[in-house]
Design a protein around this motif. Structure first.
Motif: not given
Length: 329
Positions: A203-215
């Protein structure tokens, strides 16, 4: 991570990666077998696009063809792959190396084996950064440190001095993601990035990828987990035996699945407590035993005679989805 003001709706209107009519196969025991059949795929800027299917369906081979990280016995027999209107299949190895890692970065499937055990995180990150950027060692160190901070690694200066075996699986995966960020890649390929991790770290890694997408980054997520897709992805392509058989906006795919294979995959998802899970009977045929007609017909409860002899191509639907099935011609 805050979404930069300059990224707006326009970012979703452009294709940054486009695969056109890609076919690919393998030499096995002096015979050539096609594994990927006329695949078309588009990744839009600022989008997380999932490719979903059972193991062996061609997800990884299709996407690895973008950066030509393919087995020696493989051969691309037709098609084009564009990155920002540049055909990657026409580039020489030297030209492709300027894009691979710098513009298109890979987060491999197994974080446990993706880092060199003989070198510290600092050494590996600095080497990667200096390979793709015109910076000195001191500047590369600062970029590495900032990248580790962006992926929320605690005490990044201490972690830089560590060897891979001193880090947990989740921490290793964060380091690999930091390497992708350090080159400021436009596209990140995440190949089953949470496979070897426990549920909390996933869940932490997927949230991180989601944050990166928002960049403003564009992400291709290769997975077999539709639960992850529903929560994190914007668009989905469903693959079966080397063909994309359905693609749609994530909300549309989950609310109105069309291809029988997609319906069967969703029926196998755990949803309501106490609900009996469905299973898909049979298994995909290996590439050495190709199936005539629709590749899913041997397992499909809706199969008709036409399905055994005819290969259906993706057809646009009114809800902007596409499906390759006789019921939606």
């Amino acid at each position: 991570m805050k979404k930069p003001a300059q990224y707006g709706i326009f970012i979703f209107m452009q294709n940054i990666i486009e695969i056109k009519d890609l076919s690919l196969g393998f030499d096995i025991d002096d015979e050539f077998y096609t594994a990927i059949h006329n695949v078309n795929f588009k990744l839009k800027k600022g989008q997380m696009h999932a490719i979903v299917g059972e193991s062996g369906c061609g997800k990884t081979m299709t996407i690895m063809s973008i950066i030509k990280l393919l087995p020696k016995n493989s051969k691309i027999t037709s098609g084009d792959i564009f990155y920002c209107d540049k055909n990657l299949l026409e580039l020489k190895d030297k030209e492709l190396r300027k894009i691979r890692g710098k513009k298109i970065a890979l987060i491999p499937q197994d974080p446990m084996t993706s880092l060199n055990p003989l070198y510290t995180i600092e050494n590996q990150m600095i080497e990667t950064i200096m390979l793709h950027n015109k910076v000195n060692k001191k500047q590369a160190y600062e970029i590495a440190l900032k990248s580790l901070e962006e992926v929320e690694i605690v005490n990044p200066k201490e972690r830089m001095k560590a060897y891979p075996h001193e880090l947990s699986g989740g921490m290793k995966q964060r380091v690999i993601i930091a390497m992708a960020l350090s080159s400021n890649a436009d596209v990140i390929i995440a190949d089953e990035p949470t496979t070897a991790l426990d549920v909390t770290i996933q869940a932490q890694i997927l949230k991180l990828l989601s944050d990166i997408k928002r960049m403003g980054k564009s992400i291709i997520l290769i997975t077999h987990n539709l639960g992850i897709v529903k929560q994190y992805c914007d668009y989905v392509s469903i693959m079966y035996m080397g063909r994309i058989i359905e693609e749609a906006d994530t909300n549309i795919l989950f609310s109105c699945p069309k291809h029988p294979y997609t319906k069967d995959l969703l029926a196998a998802l755990p949803t309501v407590k106490g609900k009996k899970l469905e299973n898909i009977k049979g298994a995909p045929s290996p590439i050495t035993r190709p199936v005539s007609g629709c590749p899913y017909h041997p397992r499909c409860k809706y199969a008709a005679n036409v399905c055994r002899n005819h290969i259906f191509t993706l057809k646009p639907q009114k809800d902007n989805s596409k499906v390759a099935c006789r019921m939606y011609i």
